[in-house]
Design a protein around this motif. Sequence first.
Motif, PDB file in Angstrom:
ATOM      1  N   GLU A   1       0.833  -1.205   0.000  1.00 33.57           N
ATOM      2  CA  GLU A   1       0.000   0.000   0.000  1.00 33.57           C
ATOM      3  C   GLU A   1       0.871   1.260   0.000  1.00 33.57           C
ATOM      4  O   GLU A   1       0.618   2.216  -0.735  1.00 33.57           O
ATOM      5  N   ALA A   2       1.926   1.250   0.829  1.00 43.39           N
ATOM      6  CA  ALA A   2       2.812   2.410   0.899  1.00 43.39           C
ATOM      7  C   ALA A   2       3.552   2.613  -0.420  1.00 43.39           C
ATOM      8  O   ALA A   2       3.761   3.745  -0.872  1.00 43.39           O
ATOM      9  N   ASN A   3       3.927   1.513  -1.058  1.00 41.60           N
ATOM     10  CA  ASN A   3       4.651   1.614  -2.328  1.00 41.60           C
ATOM     11  C   ASN A   3       3.754   2.079  -3.475  1.00 41.60           C
ATOM     12  O   ASN A   3       4.243   2.402  -4.557  1.00 41.60           O
ATOM     13  N   GLY A   4       2.457   2.096  -3.235  1.00 41.93           N
ATOM     14  CA  GLY A   4       1.533   2.618  -4.234  1.00 41.93           C
ATOM     15  C   GLY A   4       1.348   4.122  -4.138  1.00 41.93           C
ATOM     16  O   GLY A   4       0.554   4.705  -4.873  1.00 41.93           O
ATOM     17  N   HIS A   5       2.099   4.737  -3.228  1.00 42.21           N
ATOM     18  CA  HIS A   5       2.025   6.192  -3.031  1.00 42.21           C
ATOM     19  C   HIS A   5       2.462   6.923  -4.307  1.00 42.21           C
ATOM     20  O   HIS A   5       3.484   6.609  -4.910  1.00 42.21           O
ATOM     21  N   VAL A   6       1.674   7.888  -4.743  1.00 44.46           N
ATOM     22  CA  VAL A   6       2.012   8.674  -5.933  1.00 44.46           C
ATOM     23  C   VAL A   6       3.133   9.647  -5.580  1.00 44.46           C
ATOM     24  O   VAL A   6       3.050  10.368  -4.575  1.00 44.46           O
ATOM     25  N   VAL A   7       4.180   9.662  -6.416  1.00 49.06           N
ATOM     26  CA  VAL A   7       5.357  10.462  -6.090  1.00 49.06           C
ATOM     27  C   VAL A   7       5.467  11.656  -7.032  1.00 49.06           C
ATOM     28  O   VAL A   7       4.954  11.639  -8.153  1.00 49.06           O
ATOM     29  N   ASP A   8       6.135  12.683  -6.555  1.00 48.28           N
ATOM     30  CA  ASP A   8       6.478  13.839  -7.381  1.00 48.28           C
ATOM     31  C   ASP A   8       7.878  13.625  -7.928  1.00 48.28           C
ATOM     32  O   ASP A   8       8.818  13.377  -7.163  1.00 48.28           O
ATOM     33  N   ASP A   9       8.024  13.709  -9.233  1.00 52.39           N
ATOM     34  CA  ASP A   9       9.339  13.527  -9.852  1.00 52.39           C
ATOM     35  C   ASP A   9      10.287  14.622  -9.377  1.00 52.39           C
ATOM     36  O   ASP A   9       9.964  15.810  -9.422  1.00 52.39           O
ATOM     37  N   GLN A  10      11.440  14.205  -8.920  1.00 48.95           N
ATOM     38  CA  GLN A  10      12.467  15.149  -8.476  1.00 48.95           C
ATOM     39  C   GLN A  10      13.518  15.301  -9.581  1.00 48.95           C
ATOM     40  O   GLN A  10      14.006  14.310 -10.118  1.00 48.95           O
ATOM     41  N   GLU A  11      13.853  16.530  -9.908  1.00 45.88           N
ATOM     42  CA  GLU A  11      14.850  16.794 -10.941  1.00 45.88           C
ATOM     43  C   GLU A  11      16.001  17.578 -10.319  1.00 45.88           C
ATOM     44  O   GLU A  11      16.051  18.810 -10.371  1.00 45.88           O
ATOM     45  N   VAL A  12      16.895  16.824  -9.703  1.00 41.82           N
ATOM     46  CA  VAL A  12      18.019  17.453  -9.001  1.00 41.82           C
ATOM     47  C   VAL A  12      19.311  17.348  -9.801  1.00 41.82           C
ATOM     48  O   VAL A  12      20.238  18.137  -9.615  1.00 41.82           O
TER      49      VAL A  12
END
Length: 243
Positions: A222-233
């Motif tokens: 369930e936690a791994n289904g969290h929608v992420v914001d792409d980071q561009e570092v």
Amino acid sequence: MAKLNQILAVEKGVKASSQRAVTDAYHTIQKAPLLSGLSRTYQPIDDEGEQLPPESTRVQVKGEQVLADVAKALTRLFDVTATKDWANCAAKANVVVDGEVLLEEVPVTFLLFLEKQLADLHTFIAKLPTLDPAETWTLDDNAEAWRADAVKTTRTKKVPRNHVLAEATDKHPAQVQVYNEDIVVGYWTKVAFSGALPARRVNELLARVQKLQDAVKYAREEANGHVVDDQEVGARLFRYLLA
């Protein structure tokens, strides 16, 4: 936008390809001939001299281009890793057992840790010693251990006896055979104690661990289904590094 489990799925491949690109770039930049070039022309001292064609060798590897290629490969790795790590800070789920929330808002990193620990605990409990099923055991509060039913046995002692084979006569002495006879002289009462666990208790513990393992796996998914914001570092880092 992607989900954390999707980022995790590509992370290994991105890491491998970026490491391969950096390794290849390192080996390439060590080959001095590839970075060298030349151009030369021939001019005879007079018009009747032999004319020779010009010679040239093109530079095949340019340091700045190698740096750009390495930056491109590492930028992807930096972005994917940053996206995963930023997401791990927010990816959480409840651990639910039998409809009851046992742990609330658990970070996915701790769920991964807990999953491994429970696997080790399951192995440990499975190897716990259990009481001998051939005995009848009762918990003895005084001894703080399990107590088996008393077993009574005899203690014997060998006592020499004489057996007359032939009575004595005026010509011959009596013929006597000496032998040992086991005579009961006492009784042993043995009570066995054990610190082992009943098999029923071990099975109950294993069932509890298994149930918690399943709950932790569900929570991790369930936690791994969290929608992420792409980071561009990566681009920002290399704009500074290669300026």
